[in-house]
Scaffold this active site. Sequence first.
Site, mmCIF file in Angstrom:
data_model
loop_
_atom_site.group_PDB
_atom_site.id
_atom_site.type_symbol
_atom_site.label_atom_id
_atom_site.label_comp_id
_atom_site.label_asym_id
_atom_site.label_seq_id
_atom_site.Cartn_x
_atom_site.Cartn_y
_atom_site.Cartn_z
ATOM 1 N N HIS A 36 0.836 -1.194 0.000
ATOM 2 C CA HIS A 36 0.000 0.000 0.000
ATOM 3 C C HIS A 36 0.876 1.251 0.000
ATOM 4 O O HIS A 36 1.819 1.350 0.769
ATOM 5 C CB HIS A 36 -0.904 -0.010 1.229
ATOM 6 C CG HIS A 36 -1.899 1.100 1.219
ATOM 7 N ND1 HIS A 36 -3.103 1.011 0.567
ATOM 8 C CD2 HIS A 36 -1.856 2.332 1.761
ATOM 9 C CE1 HIS A 36 -3.767 2.146 0.722
ATOM 10 N NE2 HIS A 36 -3.031 2.951 1.441
ATOM 11 N N ASP A 73 -12.129 -5.834 3.739
ATOM 12 C CA ASP A 73 -12.048 -4.408 4.037
ATOM 13 C C ASP A 73 -10.841 -3.824 3.331
ATOM 14 O O ASP A 73 -9.702 -4.136 3.679
ATOM 15 C CB ASP A 73 -11.911 -4.186 5.545
ATOM 16 C CG ASP A 73 -13.188 -4.546 6.281
ATOM 17 O OD1 ASP A 73 -14.272 -4.257 5.748
ATOM 18 O OD2 ASP A 73 -13.088 -5.119 7.377
ATOM 19 N N LEU A 74 -11.109 -2.993 2.371
ATOM 20 C CA LEU A 74 -10.051 -2.408 1.549
ATOM 21 C C LEU A 74 -8.972 -1.748 2.418
ATOM 22 O O LEU A 74 -9.268 -0.926 3.275
ATOM 23 C CB LEU A 74 -10.674 -1.347 0.623
ATOM 24 C CG LEU A 74 -9.685 -0.646 -0.308
ATOM 25 C CD1 LEU A 74 -9.063 -1.640 -1.274
ATOM 26 C CD2 LEU A 74 -10.386 0.467 -1.049
ATOM 27 N N ASP A 75 -7.712 -2.109 2.173
ATOM 28 C CA ASP A 75 -6.577 -1.539 2.896
ATOM 29 C C ASP A 75 -6.667 -1.765 4.394
ATOM 30 O O ASP A 75 -6.063 -1.037 5.181
ATOM 31 C CB ASP A 75 -6.462 -0.038 2.629
ATOM 32 C CG ASP A 75 -6.145 0.258 1.183
ATOM 33 O OD1 ASP A 75 -5.609 -0.637 0.499
ATOM 34 O OD2 ASP A 75 -6.418 1.370 0.735
ATOM 35 N N GLU A 76 -7.430 -2.758 4.809
ATOM 36 C CA GLU A 76 -7.624 -2.943 6.240
ATOM 37 C C GLU A 76 -7.169 -4.317 6.706
ATOM 38 O O GLU A 76 -7.415 -4.700 7.834
ATOM 39 C CB GLU A 76 -9.104 -2.727 6.609
ATOM 40 C CG GLU A 76 -9.576 -1.298 6.526
ATOM 41 C CD GLU A 76 -8.976 -0.414 7.609
ATOM 42 O OE1 GLU A 76 -8.642 -0.920 8.686
ATOM 43 O OE2 GLU A 76 -8.842 0.787 7.359
#
Lengths: 275, 275, 275, 275
Positions: free
Chosen positions: D183, D217-220
């Site tokens: 990310h 969960d996006l980027d989670e």
Amino acid sequence: MVIVIQCSDKVGLVAATSNVLAKNGINIVSMREHVDTDKGRFFLRIQTEGEQNTDTLAKQLKEALPQDAEVHINPIPEKKIIVLVTKEHHCLSDILIRNHFKTLGATLQCVIGNHEVLHDICKRFAIPFHFVSHKNISKEKFESDIQLVINQYNADYLVLAKFMRILSPAFVEKFPMRIINIHHSFLPAFIGANPYKQAYERGVKLIGATSHFVTNDLDEGPIICQQIIPVNHSFTTSDMVRAGKEIETAVLAKALHLVFEDRVLVHENKTVVFE
Amino acid sequence: MVIVIQCSDKVGLVAATSNVLAKNGINIVSMREHVDTDKGRFFLRIQTEGEQNTDTLAKQLKEALPQDAEVHINPIPEKKIIVLVTKEHHCLSDILIRNHFKTLGATLQCVIGNHEVLHDICKRFAIPFHFVSHKNISKEKFESDIQLVINQYNADYLVLAKFMRILSPAFVEKFPMRIINIHHSFLPAFIGANPYKQAYERGVKLIGATSHFVTNDLDEGPIICQQIIPVNHSFTTSDMVRAGKEIETAVLAKALHLVFEDRVLVHENKTVVFE
Amino acid sequence: MVIVIQCSDKVGLVAATSNVLAKNGINIVSMREHVDTDKGRFFLRIQTEGEQNTDTLAKQLKEALPQDAEVHINPIPEKKIIVLVTKEHHCLSDILIRNHFKTLGATLQCVIGNHEVLHDICKRFAIPFHFVSHKNISKEKFESDIQLVINQYNADYLVLAKFMRILSPAFVEKFPMRIINIHHSFLPAFIGANPYKQAYERGVKLIGATSHFVTNDLDEGPIICQQIIPVNHSFTTSDMVRAGKEIETAVLAKALHLVFEDRVLVHENKTVVFE
Amino acid sequence: MVIVIQCSDKVGLVAATSNVLAKNGINIVSMREHVDTDKGRFFLRIQTEGEQNTDTLAKQLKEALPQDAEVHINPIPEKKIIVLVTKEHHCLSDILIRNHFKTLGATLQCVIGNHEVLHDICKRFAIPFHFVSHKNISKEKFESDIQLVINQYNADYLVLAKFMRILSPAFVEKFPMRIINIHHSFLPAFIGANPYKQAYERGVKLIGATSHFVTNDLDEGPIICQQIIPVNHSFTTSDMVRAGKEIETAVLAKALHLVFEDRVLVHENKTVVFE
């Protein structure tokens, strides 16, 4: 001698400045220049050998530079500071030690605390401690009580060394770019699209704890210094608090050092830091 | 446009330089100046907007500055390099990738190896590989063979990317401050053979790498860049070698970037690095 | 509760140890094990929930392990230290602050100085300061004077916090792996006097500090912790000294923290550090 | 041999495990254990000398441990990966080089790109490149096209090396904890109250670029590795992009190394990383 200049950019500003210095026989030891081409802003820091009559020199430089030029020569030879605290000692202790052994680069005039717990450590270094409670009074009254203490001194900077009350815009605007805070986090987040552009606009310097000038936007003032410290799965919440205190102490010390050596120039919401 | 100047120090050098630029209507975007007061030496790096006739400008600057001034304008707009290797690929691979995607800041002309093992990786990027064996011949002959290859190109720098042969003073002096080495250690510790074994035996907690210009004193040329990587008791000698390769790759990449952007000025045995 | 074990390696040591713990209903929260396969040495650190009768447990563990096993349970629940200093305050100040606010992880019993300059800062924290001069007396007499002070206390460790006298082998061997030093350099580079001047002359880009146990080989004892700080061409020798003090303070603090939490095991001339 | 175990915590798990190893005459070289006391979860990683019949051993360990125990022995001796990319080459190039010289710790089976620009670099290393366009088709169709390529191989992990399309929950859930992303930012923010508690809950490891497992969960997803790189006022947006690419490359390489050595254990949304 340190000379700090900022103004709108145009051709010939370095020439204009250095000609004045040359005519006065002043030798430049170190020079840092930066132009923010987006904003057309010119920043200059010059370190010279020996001392000089600063009033005359400032006058000559102002004549040679654009009307909007801010010229500071040896801006404040020995800065004076007041530190505001709540209960945590780590940043204050570091400042007390450096002040005591004259390695702070500034003079600590007094400490103001909204709790009494740090009175004792100040007393050990013969630094006046003023207890100003926030309890059972309005924020307005609390801040005017603080102001009354500040009025007894002539500090150049207020340092919020883990001061846990939010200052009102009315208070903050009395000390433009003269209040330095240590924030218990890496400001800001940059989740989402184009984080590098966001980071650029925001002017970040590094990433963990953040020291910044206080403006009316809470935690949004110009960033002076940021650093990080690694943690891992074995850290409990209290281990993280402990590690956080170490990095907060280090970042605030670094930020103060940079400010006291006149290495930090501010324009709008960003700093230029000539490390 | 980048302008790099060094000469003996005296009052007025910045003024002299910046006056020439102002007369030519050149805007300075970034300027770094340093005076080595011990040695009375002046160093200047200027970054400007736009391009200019560099010959005229250089002539004007030389006239305005002391006779011993070295003036380089856009010293070499696009540096050309030759890389010398032995068997280890990590530094070479990094250079090949950066060269291929045009992020190296220089052009890789060819690779010279005293073993053939890295021929293949060069071929994959269509970079000429010249095998020059050191076996069964004198160092004199070996170096003259290398020289023959070099003569086919017009490289500005030779990069020793884990080239494990020691070059003779006679060879080195033909390329003053034009040979860049990556040293498998944090100089000046663990000089000599098998540094990672030495580091392992000693139980160090950090290992480093050093990139430097090559002079006649082995491992003693001006240092460009140094970095470290943490290690611990669980590292075997081969883990240290592995970690060492990571840090060697990073340090050489950083050093080349600094040199190719003309940020490294050398005087006697020390560098001034305007990062 | 912390359990630290080392002995010659063989199959089944973890089983033997953890069986004893399981029989006593002790839950292991964190466990670190390392085998030095070169030397056939086994190292173990276990952190458990709750407290236990340590004498019984130690006896059971010793019975279950090889004869040469060193078993330490909660080796010293609250370590006691004596700090030796000369004139520089930075490491001592940091220890005084941490001791005062009970974040040191040990108790500072007294400070011994061969100059009087740091008496004052100790007095501010009500820590006994013993002045023991080295002047006009033999090293033997000097060390026996120090020993007389030490005898008044029951310290677990002696911390050399910029103590600038070299201790004799006779003195050192009385405190095996109980004397902790902070070395003003990244060992093994720049051993000897005036390392920052050496570093300045060499033009290094990093300077480091090393904390180690003191053995008879000067600056050659087992390394506990090493860190570096970046420097550049603009640093004078005194700037390097200043940066060096920052990193010395940080490295000694880290080393003491590791030792006081029983994370450092020593065998021959190397440490195993379970961070 | 590497053994990785996780299960609900109770007394005697280390004993149970190490007894099985001892009975099989297996010597433990390195052992890391962690208990998440909040969640009552036990994590263990053991490195042993020599190899063993893993099926028998796994069976014995499962019998000795709680029913919910996940036991992985040499989980995957040589992991196989597929890399997904868009246009940026930096992470892919690093993986290609490491794969080519067999220092990746895994085998790269193929590369899937939604643009063709990185086809060429794959071809240079004889790695199959599959172009799967996302244009003019639904996400569903795009992902089923990707799935068709994946089905031709037997990869253990999918690595998103700057793959700029968001994968649907339906796709992601087919590869639980088997998709690794890099990310372009430091996840997450922690602005506001009690950041250290937030950081603890979130399980952060470090702070700049973040490598994490992909969940719905996006980027989670669980964070594997985070690092930072310093920037300053002189960085333009494109300089920041450039610096970002360096740190992204380094963080993904580190994360992959940790995963491929079975040093990363996941429970719920946090990792335990036995570095």
